[in-house]
Design a protein around this motif. Structure first.
Motif, mmCIF file in Angstrom:
data_model
loop_
_atom_site.group_PDB
_atom_site.id
_atom_site.type_symbol
_atom_site.label_atom_id
_atom_site.label_comp_id
_atom_site.label_asym_id
_atom_site.label_seq_id
_atom_site.Cartn_x
_atom_site.Cartn_y
_atom_site.Cartn_z
ATOM 1 N N VAL A 154 16.677 71.373 33.523
ATOM 2 C CA VAL A 154 15.747 72.176 35.014
ATOM 3 C C VAL A 154 16.522 71.995 35.996
ATOM 4 O O VAL A 154 16.613 71.375 36.856
ATOM 5 C CB VAL A 154 14.869 70.928 35.104
ATOM 6 C CG1 VAL A 154 13.759 70.982 36.194
ATOM 7 C CG2 VAL A 154 13.984 71.131 33.239
ATOM 8 N N PHE A 155 16.750 73.589 36.787
ATOM 9 C CA PHE A 155 17.510 73.128 38.240
ATOM 10 C C PHE A 155 17.356 74.568 38.471
ATOM 11 O O PHE A 155 17.208 75.480 37.747
ATOM 12 C CB PHE A 155 19.075 73.486 37.395
ATOM 13 C CG PHE A 155 19.893 73.707 38.994
ATOM 14 C CD1 PHE A 155 19.523 72.575 39.794
ATOM 15 C CD2 PHE A 155 20.789 74.282 39.016
ATOM 16 C CE1 PHE A 155 20.795 73.065 40.901
ATOM 17 C CE2 PHE A 155 21.326 74.941 40.247
ATOM 18 C CZ PHE A 155 21.032 73.930 40.840
ATOM 19 N N VAL A 156 16.363 75.018 39.828
ATOM 20 C CA VAL A 156 16.096 75.798 40.823
ATOM 21 C C VAL A 156 17.696 76.594 41.160
ATOM 22 O O VAL A 156 17.796 76.074 42.073
ATOM 23 C CB VAL A 156 14.596 75.640 41.458
ATOM 24 C CG1 VAL A 156 14.556 77.177 41.525
ATOM 25 C CG2 VAL A 156 14.077 75.012 40.370
ATOM 26 N N ASN A 157 17.595 77.647 40.247
ATOM 27 C CA ASN A 157 19.509 78.232 40.545
ATOM 28 C C ASN A 157 19.584 79.097 41.609
ATOM 29 O O ASN A 157 18.978 80.508 41.858
ATOM 30 C CB ASN A 157 19.777 78.373 38.933
ATOM 31 C CG ASN A 157 21.209 79.587 40.194
ATOM 32 O OD1 ASN A 157 21.945 78.559 40.885
ATOM 33 N ND2 ASN A 157 21.380 79.543 39.262
ATOM 34 N N PRO A 158 19.651 78.095 43.318
ATOM 35 C CA PRO A 158 19.736 79.624 44.059
ATOM 36 C C PRO A 158 20.189 80.614 44.153
ATOM 37 O O PRO A 158 20.529 81.542 44.841
ATOM 38 C CB PRO A 158 20.729 78.228 45.797
ATOM 39 C CG PRO A 158 21.038 77.258 44.948
ATOM 40 C CD PRO A 158 20.506 77.491 43.530
ATOM 41 N N LEU A 159 21.203 80.330 43.120
ATOM 42 C CA LEU A 159 22.752 81.866 43.046
ATOM 43 C C LEU A 159 22.181 82.801 42.892
ATOM 44 O O LEU A 159 21.795 84.003 42.664
ATOM 45 C CB LEU A 159 23.920 81.122 42.450
ATOM 46 C CG LEU A 159 24.688 80.939 42.308
ATOM 47 C CD1 LEU A 159 25.764 80.710 42.382
ATOM 48 C CD2 LEU A 159 24.886 80.616 43.999
ATOM 49 N N TYR A 162 13.141 81.586 46.574
ATOM 50 C CA TYR A 162 13.593 79.669 46.150
ATOM 51 C C TYR A 162 12.589 78.779 46.491
ATOM 52 O O TYR A 162 12.530 78.333 46.114
ATOM 53 C CB TYR A 162 15.041 80.774 46.534
ATOM 54 C CG TYR A 162 15.963 78.542 46.087
ATOM 55 C CD1 TYR A 162 15.757 78.902 44.945
ATOM 56 C CD2 TYR A 162 15.658 78.410 47.546
ATOM 57 C CE1 TYR A 162 16.637 77.139 45.043
ATOM 58 C CE2 TYR A 162 17.113 76.983 47.412
ATOM 59 C CZ TYR A 162 16.940 76.567 46.327
ATOM 60 O OH TYR A 162 17.544 75.260 45.719
ATOM 61 N N GLU A 163 12.228 79.337 47.788
ATOM 62 C CA GLU A 163 11.580 77.562 48.412
ATOM 63 C C GLU A 163 10.673 77.990 47.883
ATOM 64 O O GLU A 163 9.768 76.781 48.166
ATOM 65 C CB GLU A 163 12.360 78.504 50.403
ATOM 66 C CG GLU A 163 12.909 77.736 51.260
ATOM 67 C CD GLU A 163 13.635 78.884 51.917
ATOM 68 O OE1 GLU A 163 12.629 79.183 51.825
ATOM 69 O OE2 GLU A 163 15.290 78.239 51.826
ATOM 70 N N HIS A 164 9.894 79.273 47.835
ATOM 71 C CA HIS A 164 8.287 78.797 47.218
ATOM 72 C C HIS A 164 8.486 78.339 45.319
ATOM 73 O O HIS A 164 7.356 78.700 45.128
ATOM 74 C CB HIS A 164 7.108 79.901 47.042
ATOM 75 C CG HIS A 164 7.029 79.919 49.278
ATOM 76 N ND1 HIS A 164 7.503 80.727 49.756
ATOM 77 C CD2 HIS A 164 6.733 78.946 49.738
ATOM 78 C CE1 HIS A 164 7.346 80.561 50.729
ATOM 79 N NE2 HIS A 164 6.501 79.436 50.737
#
Ligand code: AMP
Length: 304
Positions: free
Chosen positions: A67-72, A80-82
């Motif tokens: 589980v990782f919200v990948n900024p790339l 990304y922020e939301h």
């Protein structure tokens, strides 16, 4: 039956140790070739993701979710922020589906020094620049970079082997990560998971919640167009892409982005010459359209 709570690992070292311990237990119990099923996700898990966990659970000795919200892979900071984040709920869902380990690192752990890092990134090449990549520049490079890192971190020790599960819903992503494993010689078996549809035919997606009844109705044009093509191929007829495009366009306010028939492995559009005859080989129909206020994607394998 009480389900064992999935174990949380927030660092690469903790995840590697947990996986190695479980593999050692399996080997000690007489399993000479344990398999680890990895389900990479960005969290905010819902039952649409459940199909991946069900298949991974059915096919493997150990099930690991990341589980990782990948900024790339975001092309807009605001998105990304939301992006929704709820690790407690994700842990619960993984536990409910029988997952064993959840690897959930923070951004600085994955990319120490971010946003100046990582310096070295993976390029998805031409496959990453077409279709979804054309409207989201850099998206698939970001996907490849994070997926390569996840495989390296979560690769189990011998004699165990790694399988990685991806939804057919994101057909371009599936084709690209398959190529990533081949081109970089990463020892992972890619397992596609069938697309899950609502009874109406609509492909399940977290974006569907933003459609009202009218929008839902219009969105059905995508799956109807795909079924129209699939039926032609099954019946041994020549495909009529223009007529399929018209099915989507016949719904008011729906803007078709693309509907193309491509090679499932390379994503190269089939030539006019191949399309002039009934299809002899399996092909993939890819579609994207804006059904205000959302942009939807869908796809279907066309099998003669
Ligand atoms: P995400 O967390 O949105 O990046 O998605 C994680 C995985 O779930 C990806 O491999 C997606 O393709 C898969 N997925 C999402 N929706 C569906 C669906 N309706 N059917 C099958 N797989 C899906």
């Amino acid at each position: 039956m009480t389900l064992q709570q999935a174990q949380l690992a927030t660092t690469a070292t903790a995840a590697k140790t947990q996986i190695a311990d479980k593999v050692a237990e399996l080997v000690a119990a007489g399993n000479s070739a344990p398999t680890v099923g990895l389900v990479p996700t960005m969290g905010a898990l819902h039952d649409g993701h459940g199909a991946l966990f069900e298949q991974a659970r059915a096919e493997n000795d150990l099930v690991v979710a990341s589980v990782f919200v990948n900024p790339l892979q975001f092309d807009r900071d605001e998105d990304y922020e939301h992006y929704p984040r709820d690790l407690d709920a994700d842990m619960e869902l993984v536990t409910r589906y029988g997952g064993d380990i959840v690897f959930a690192p923070d951004t600085q752990h994955m990319y120490p020094g971010y946003p100046d890092a990582p310096q070295i990134r993976v390029s998805a090449g031409q496959m990453g620049r077409v279709f979804e990549g054309a409207s989201r520049p850099g998206h698939f490079d970001g996907v490849c970079t994070v997926v390569a890192k996840l495989w390296n971190i979560l690769m189990p020790p011998a004699p165990a082997t790694l399988r990685s599960y991806f939804g057919q819903k994101d057909a371009q992503q599936l084709a690209i990560v398959t190529r990533l494993a081949q081109d970089l010689n990463i020892d992972v078996d890619i397992r596609p998971v069938d697309l899950v549809r609502a009874p109406s035919g609509l492909a399940l997606s977290s974006r569907n919640v933003r459609l009202d009844d009218h929008g839902m109705e219009k969105a059905l044009g995508l799956s109807q167009a795909l079924h129209y093509l699939a039926d032609q191929v099954t019946n041994g007829e020549r495909v009529d892409i223009d007529a399929a495009r018209d099915i989507i366009r016949s719904h008011e306010h729906v803007e078709l982005d693309y509907l193309e028939i491509v090679d499932p492995a390379t994503l190269a559009p089939l030539s006019e010459e191949l399309l002039a005859r009934p299809l002899a080989h399996e092909a993939l129909a890819l579609v994207a359209a804006r059904v205000p206020p959302v942009r939807l994607i869908d796809n279907m394998l066309l099998a003669p």
